[in-house]
Design a protein around this motif. Structure first.
Motif, PDB file in Angstrom:
ATOM      1  N   ILE A   6       0.905  -1.155   0.000  1.00  0.00           N
ATOM      2  CA  ILE A   6       0.000   0.000   0.000  1.00  0.00           C
ATOM      3  C   ILE A   6       0.935   1.194   0.000  1.00  0.00           C
ATOM      4  O   ILE A   6       1.907   1.230   0.777  1.00  0.00           O
ATOM      5  N   LYS A   7       0.687   2.149  -0.877  1.00  0.00           N
ATOM      6  CA  LYS A   7       1.646   3.248  -1.065  1.00  0.00           C
ATOM      7  C   LYS A   7       1.824   4.107   0.187  1.00  0.00           C
ATOM      8  O   LYS A   7       2.912   4.609   0.474  1.00  0.00           O
ATOM      9  N   GLY A   8       0.753   4.275   0.937  1.00  0.00           N
ATOM     10  CA  GLY A   8       0.875   5.103   2.133  1.00  0.00           C
ATOM     11  C   GLY A   8      -0.490   5.427   2.695  1.00  0.00           C
ATOM     12  O   GLY A   8      -1.518   4.927   2.223  1.00  0.00           O
ATOM     13  N   ALA A   9      -0.493   6.292   3.720  1.00  0.00           N
ATOM     14  CA  ALA A   9      -1.728   6.587   4.466  1.00  0.00           C
ATOM     15  C   ALA A   9      -2.812   7.215   3.593  1.00  0.00           C
ATOM     16  O   ALA A   9      -3.995   7.099   3.906  1.00  0.00           O
ATOM     17  N   GLY A  10      -2.405   7.845   2.498  1.00  0.00           N
ATOM     18  CA  GLY A  10      -3.392   8.452   1.600  1.00  0.00           C
ATOM     19  C   GLY A  10      -4.065   7.453   0.684  1.00  0.00           C
ATOM     20  O   GLY A  10      -4.928   7.826  -0.117  1.00  0.00           O
ATOM     21  N   GLU A  11      -3.683   6.193   0.792  1.00  0.00           N
ATOM     22  CA  GLU A  11      -4.264   5.152  -0.081  1.00  0.00           C
ATOM     23  C   GLU A  11      -5.072   4.148   0.730  1.00  0.00           C
ATOM     24  O   GLU A  11      -5.301   3.022   0.273  1.00  0.00           O
ATOM     25  N   ILE A  12      -5.492   4.537   1.927  1.00  0.00           N
ATOM     26  CA  ILE A  12      -6.313   3.630   2.743  1.00  0.00           C
ATOM     27  C   ILE A  12      -7.771   3.739   2.283  1.00  0.00           C
ATOM     28  O   ILE A  12      -8.298   4.847   2.114  1.00  0.00           O
ATOM     29  N   THR A  13      -8.392   2.586   2.081  1.00  0.00           N
ATOM     30  CA  THR A  13      -9.764   2.509   1.559  1.00  0.00           C
ATOM     31  C   THR A  13     -10.574   1.565   2.452  1.00  0.00           C
ATOM     32  O   THR A  13     -10.001   0.833   3.282  1.00  0.00           O
ATOM     33  N   PRO A  14     -11.893   1.520   2.256  1.00  0.00           N
ATOM     34  CA  PRO A  14     -12.686   0.544   3.012  1.00  0.00           C
ATOM     35  C   PRO A  14     -12.203  -0.891   2.780  1.00  0.00           C
ATOM     36  O   PRO A  14     -12.337  -1.742   3.654  1.00  0.00           O
ATOM     37  N   GLU A  15     -11.600  -1.144   1.634  1.00  0.00           N
ATOM     38  CA  GLU A  15     -11.144  -2.512   1.312  1.00  0.00           C
ATOM     39  C   GLU A  15      -9.857  -2.905   2.042  1.00  0.00           C
ATOM     40  O   GLU A  15      -9.620  -4.085   2.280  1.00  0.00           O
ATOM     41  N   ASN A  16      -9.017  -1.924   2.358  1.00  0.00           N
ATOM     42  CA  ASN A  16      -7.726  -2.314   2.958  1.00  0.00           C
ATOM     43  C   ASN A  16      -7.512  -1.740   4.371  1.00  0.00           C
ATOM     44  O   ASN A  16      -6.434  -1.905   4.938  1.00  0.00           O
ATOM     45  N   SER A  17      -8.531  -1.086   4.935  1.00  0.00           N
ATOM     46  CA  SER A  17      -8.310  -0.382   6.200  1.00  0.00           C
ATOM     47  C   SER A  17      -8.137  -1.319   7.406  1.00  0.00           C
ATOM     48  O   SER A  17      -7.592  -0.898   8.433  1.00  0.00           O
ATOM     49  N   ASP A  18      -8.568  -2.577   7.293  1.00  0.00           N
ATOM     50  CA  ASP A  18      -8.406  -3.523   8.423  1.00  0.00           C
ATOM     51  C   ASP A  18      -6.962  -3.603   8.896  1.00  0.00           C
ATOM     52  O   ASP A  18      -6.691  -3.765  10.084  1.00  0.00           O
ATOM     53  N   ILE A  19      -6.054  -3.517   7.936  1.00  0.00           N
ATOM     54  CA  ILE A  19      -4.645  -3.709   8.277  1.00  0.00           C
ATOM     55  C   ILE A  19      -4.159  -2.603   9.222  1.00  0.00           C
ATOM     56  O   ILE A  19      -3.283  -2.844  10.052  1.00  0.00           O
ATOM     57  N   VAL A  20      -4.757  -1.430   9.123  1.00  0.00           N
ATOM     58  CA  VAL A  20      -4.321  -0.322   9.986  1.00  0.00           C
ATOM     59  C   VAL A  20      -4.678  -0.629  11.443  1.00  0.00           C
ATOM     60  O   VAL A  20      -3.854  -0.452  12.352  1.00  0.00           O
ATOM     61  N   ALA A  21      -5.886  -1.123  11.664  1.00  0.00           N
ATOM     62  CA  ALA A  21      -6.278  -1.497  13.038  1.00  0.00           C
ATOM     63  C   ALA A  21      -5.372  -2.608  13.549  1.00  0.00           C
ATOM     64  O   ALA A  21      -4.920  -2.581  14.707  1.00  0.00           O
ATOM     65  N   TYR A  22      -5.081  -3.562  12.677  1.00  0.00           N
ATOM     66  CA  TYR A  22      -4.215  -4.673  13.087  1.00  0.00           C
ATOM     67  C   TYR A  22      -2.808  -4.163  13.440  1.00  0.00           C
ATOM     68  O   TYR A  22      -2.217  -4.580  14.446  1.00  0.00           O
ATOM     69  N   ILE A  23      -2.300  -3.249  12.636  1.00  0.00           N
ATOM     70  CA  ILE A  23      -0.969  -2.689  12.905  1.00  0.00           C
ATOM     71  C   ILE A  23      -0.946  -2.021  14.287  1.00  0.00           C
ATOM     72  O   ILE A  23       0.006  -2.185  15.055  1.00  0.00           O
ATOM     73  N   PHE A  24      -2.007  -1.302  14.631  1.00  0.00           N
ATOM     74  CA  PHE A  24      -2.027  -0.655  15.948  1.00  0.00           C
ATOM     75  C   PHE A  24      -2.137  -1.673  17.083  1.00  0.00           C
ATOM     76  O   PHE A  24      -1.599  -1.449  18.169  1.00  0.00           O
ATOM     77  N   GLU A  25      -2.793  -2.786  16.825  1.00  0.00           N
ATOM     78  CA  GLU A  25      -2.800  -3.876  17.832  1.00  0.00           C
ATOM     79  C   GLU A  25      -1.382  -4.388  18.049  1.00  0.00           C
ATOM     80  O   GLU A  25      -0.953  -4.608  19.185  1.00  0.00           O
ATOM     81  N   VAL A  26      -0.684  -4.607  16.932  1.00  0.00           N
ATOM     82  CA  VAL A  26       0.691  -5.132  17.017  1.00  0.00           C
ATOM     83  C   VAL A  26       1.588  -4.131  17.742  1.00  0.00           C
ATOM     84  O   VAL A  26       2.398  -4.506  18.598  1.00  0.00           O
ATOM     85  N   ILE A  27       1.421  -2.849  17.418  1.00  0.00           N
ATOM     86  CA  ILE A  27       2.230  -1.810  18.083  1.00  0.00           C
ATOM     87  C   ILE A  27       1.991  -1.852  19.596  1.00  0.00           C
ATOM     88  O   ILE A  27       2.947  -1.835  20.387  1.00  0.00           O
ATOM     89  N   ALA A  28       0.742  -1.932  20.014  1.00  0.00           N
ATOM     90  CA  ALA A  28       0.432  -1.928  21.453  1.00  0.00           C
ATOM     91  C   ALA A  28       1.042  -3.150  22.139  1.00  0.00           C
ATOM     92  O   ALA A  28       1.572  -3.057  23.253  1.00  0.00           O
ATOM     93  N   ARG A  29       0.982  -4.289  21.452  1.00  0.00           N
ATOM     94  CA  ARG A  29       1.530  -5.523  22.030  1.00  0.00           C
ATOM     95  C   ARG A  29       3.051  -5.401  22.181  1.00  0.00           C
ATOM     96  O   ARG A  29       3.614  -5.729  23.233  1.00  0.00           O
ATOM     97  N   ILE A  30       3.715  -4.921  21.144  1.00  0.00           N
ATOM     98  CA  ILE A  30       5.179  -4.811  21.206  1.00  0.00           C
ATOM     99  C   ILE A  30       5.583  -3.766  22.250  1.00  0.00           C
ATOM    100  O   ILE A  30       6.531  -3.973  23.005  1.00  0.00           O
ATOM    101  N   ALA A  31       4.845  -2.658  22.293  1.00  0.00           N
ATOM    102  CA  ALA A  31       5.163  -1.623  23.286  1.00  0.00           C
ATOM    103  C   ALA A  31       5.075  -2.210  24.694  1.00  0.00           C
ATOM    104  O   ALA A  31       5.929  -1.934  25.543  1.00  0.00           O
ATOM    105  N   LYS A  32       4.067  -3.036  24.938  1.00  0.00           N
ATOM    106  CA  LYS A  32       3.951  -3.677  26.269  1.00  0.00           C
ATOM    107  C   LYS A  32       5.126  -4.611  26.496  1.00  0.00           C
ATOM    108  O   LYS A  32       5.740  -4.611  27.563  1.00  0.00           O
ATOM    109  N   ASP A  33       5.445  -5.426  25.483  1.00  0.00           N
ATOM    110  CA  ASP A  33       6.568  -6.365  25.611  1.00  0.00           C
ATOM    111  C   ASP A  33       7.876  -5.628  25.896  1.00  0.00           C
ATOM    112  O   ASP A  33       8.719  -6.117  26.638  1.00  0.00           O
TER     113      ASP A  33
END
Ligand code: AMP
Length: 112
Positions: free
Chosen positions: A47-74
């Motif tokens: 995905i080229k960047g934040a300006g290319e987020i669509t209803p079809e690919n936006s799930d990955i952004v939520a998932y990325i923030f889950e991963v960030i929170a988990r790693i930050a805790k670790d």
């Protein structure tokens, strides 16, 4: 995507200092750290960047923030900043969506 450095890193064709990998994302240390802790989270999908987020690919952004929170805790990070640059003027140098996670020093605001 051909000629995309982060696609090549995600495919293992270019080495990286990996923190986490699963089917959807890769987390690795930034080669030019701007803080004592500085890692990048990228989707494996191009995905080229934040300006290319669509209803079809936006799930990955939520998932990325889950991963960030988990790693930050670790990592025991009590404070951190997440940044994504989109477009040249904003400072995007790699046209593949990525989130910088920075921690370990006082971070100024507004950004320069
Ligand atoms: P940006 O300038 O926001 O597009 O962020 C791109 C980031 O990727 C920069 O902080 C670079 O230091 C980092 N970077 C570029 N190539 C590599 C690489 N091979 N391994 C790790 N980080 C990289």
């Amino acid at each position: 995507m051909e000629d995309c450095i982060f696609c090549k890193i995600a495919a293992g064709e270019i080495p990286s200092k990996k923190i986490h990998e699963d089917e959807r994302v890769l987390v690795f240390y930034d080669i030019d750290p701007q803080a004592p802790t500085h890692f990048l989270v990228i989707p494996k999908e191009h995905i080229k960047g934040a300006g290319e987020i669509t209803p079809e690919n936006s799930d990955i952004v939520a998932y990325i923030f889950e991963v960030i929170a988990r790693i930050a805790k670790d990592f025991g990070l009590e404070s951190f900043r997440v940044v994504t640059n989109y477009g040249v003027e904003a400072g995007q140098s790699v046209p593949h969506l990525h989130f910088h996670v920075l921690a370990g020093r006082e971070l100024g605001w507004p950004p320069g």
